[in-house]
Design an enzyme around this catalytic site. Structure first.
Site, PDB file in Angstrom:
ATOM      1  N   ALA A 125       0.839  -1.190  -0.086  1.00 41.57           N
ATOM      2  CA  ALA A 125      -0.098   0.002  -0.193  1.00 41.57           C
ATOM      3  C   ALA A 125       0.693   1.233   0.037  1.00 41.57           C
ATOM      4  O   ALA A 125       0.652   2.188  -0.490  1.00 41.57           O
ATOM      5  CB  ALA A 125      -0.864   0.091   1.074  1.00 41.57           C
ATOM      6  N   GLU A 152      12.474  -9.913  -9.937  1.00 35.88           N
ATOM      7  CA  GLU A 152      13.871 -10.643  -9.726  1.00 35.88           C
ATOM      8  C   GLU A 152      14.575 -10.499  -8.505  1.00 35.88           C
ATOM      9  O   GLU A 152      15.316 -11.167  -8.005  1.00 35.88           O
ATOM     10  CB  GLU A 152      14.795  -9.667 -10.771  1.00 35.88           C
ATOM     11  CG  GLU A 152      14.001  -9.784 -12.214  1.00 35.88           C
ATOM     12  CD  GLU A 152      12.940  -8.624 -12.402  1.00 35.88           C
ATOM     13  OE1 GLU A 152      12.886  -7.989 -13.367  1.00 35.88           O
ATOM     14  OE2 GLU A 152      12.091  -8.513 -11.424  1.00 35.88           O
TER      15      GLU A 152
HETATM   16  N1  THU Z   1       8.223  -5.459 -11.699  1.00 36.05           N
HETATM   17  C1  THU Z   1       8.827  -6.310 -11.471  1.00 36.05           C
HETATM   18  O1  THU Z   1       8.481  -7.229 -10.809  1.00 36.05           O
HETATM   19  N2  THU Z   1      10.174  -6.430 -12.064  1.00 36.05           N
HETATM   20  C2  THU Z   1      10.536  -5.485 -13.034  1.00 36.05           C
HETATM   21  O2  THU Z   1      11.739  -5.368 -13.219  1.00 36.05           O
HETATM   22  C3  THU Z   1       9.678  -4.339 -13.140  1.00 36.05           C
HETATM   23  C4  THU Z   1       8.573  -4.126 -12.303  1.00 36.05           C
HETATM   24  C5  THU Z   1       6.956  -5.191 -10.864  1.00 36.05           C
HETATM   25  C6  THU Z   1       7.002  -4.462  -9.634  1.00 36.05           C
HETATM   26  C7  THU Z   1       5.461  -3.779  -9.610  1.00 36.05           C
HETATM   27  O3  THU Z   1       4.950  -4.859  -8.772  1.00 36.05           O
HETATM   28  C8  THU Z   1       4.748  -4.121 -10.960  1.00 36.05           C
HETATM   29  O4  THU Z   1       5.873  -4.739 -11.575  1.00 36.05           O
HETATM   30  C9  THU Z   1       4.803  -2.473 -11.566  1.00 36.05           C
HETATM   31  O5  THU Z   1       5.746  -1.669 -11.470  1.00 36.05           O
END
Ligand code: THU
Length: 301
Positions: free
Chosen positions: A213, A222
């Site tokens: 939140a 990653e």
């Molecule tokens: N997100 C990832 O899990 N890995 C990345 O490298 C890019 C973004 C996720 C984080 C967040 O929960 C969602 O994607 C939107 O930013």
């Protein structure tokens, strides 16, 4: 446990045990034998040469020797002879002892260098090769050899074992990343991401993004996978797959930098969308002219 690991004339390396145990487990499972067990002895040139001379009358070094306990009828393997395998049941182990595998660590090291892949992969391959011998496979005749090679190949695919020539099995890693995505917690962005890291010893660690939140507290898939690998004591990454649910999920800048700490710049990064194709780039392509641990070597303290 699927194996007992014994070091003879070789330095003990505790990190090998879990890895070789998994290799044996995968081979037994592919053959469909439950409760199987094998002993893996790691020795040196001298040790294997002596054994080769005494047991087989061949006075030279070799990479691996296998000593099955079960005698299989011609053309049959363990999966087809459950009764014969059962006879080797050892109540102390609670397993059926299929026999011994002896690996020459020095020869394995030379072969890994010659083939251009990691020592882990070579030891993994030799253990798999021996496990199939212990289950009745052979390579003396062309037909048998084809069947045995096919089983070895299947085991290597399941293990996602890195090949120095770049032909590692990206499919397995990408599939795991897609599976990991199912656990994503993304109620704010609805952008679900899964990742799976292959470490140098052949282990795999999955992760997914989990949001908060307080948006800035969000953790990417990653870094979630990297945290699991680091917590398990793994510090060398060999490959990573990243899957997005609604689009290919390219790693964000912070994640690229985190990977940089534990990976070679040539590490493949496999990126795609669940149910679709993936692309493979190196970490260096994603993070050119980067800053890493070696830039701080000799500084500090
Ligand atoms: N997100 C990832 O899990 N890995 C990345 O490298 C890019 C973004 C996720 C984080 C967040 O929960 C969602 O994607 C939107 O930013």
């Amino acid at each position: 446990m699927n194996i007992e690991l014994i070091f003879e004339n070789a330095h003990e390396d505790a990190s090998l045990e879990g890895f070789l145990d998994r290799v044996a487990g995968v081979c037994f499972e592919l053959e469909g034998v439950d409760d199987a067990f094998m002993t893996v002895v790691i020795t040196d040139d001298q040790g294997i040469r002596t054994l080769n001379r005494d047991m087989r009358d061949v006075d030279r070094v070799t990479d691996v020797l296998s000593f099955p306990t079960v005698s299989y009828p011609a053309g049959k393997t363990a999966g087809q002879c459950p009764k014969r395998v059962r006879r080797e049941y050892d109540p102390a182990l609670g397993k059926c002892n299929l026999g011994d595998c002896v690996i020459d660590l020095e020869q394995a090291r030379r072969q890994a260098e010659e083939f251009g892949h990691s020592l882990m992969r070579e030891l993994g391959y030799l253990t798999a090769h021996s496990a199939f011998h212990l289950m009745g496979y052979d390579h003396m005749e062309d037909g048998d050899k084809r069947v045995m090679r096919e089983m070895e190949k299947r085991a290597m695919r399941v293990l996602s074992l890195w090949r120095g020539d770049g032909s590692m099995d990206y499919d397995v890693l990408f599939k795991r990343a897609c599976e990991a995505l199912d656990n994503s917690y993304a109620p704010y962005s609805h952008f679900k991401v899964g990742a799976c890291i292959l470490t140098e010893d052949g282990s795999m660690f999955s992760g997914c993004n989990f949001e908060n939140a307080s948006l800035g507290a969000t953790i990417c898939a990653e870094r979630c996978a990297a945290s699991c690998a680091i917590a398990a004591g793994k510090r060398r990454f060999a490959a990573i797959a990243i899957a997005g649910e609604s689009a290919p999920a390219w790693p964000c800048g912070i994640c690229r930098q985190v990977l940089r700490e534990f990976s070679p710049l040539s590490m493949p990064v496999i990126v795609g969308q669940k149910g679709g194709e993936y692309r493979v780039l190196t970490l260096e392509e994603l993070l050119p002219r980067s800053f890493g641990p070696e830039d701080l070597q000799g500084k500090g303290e």
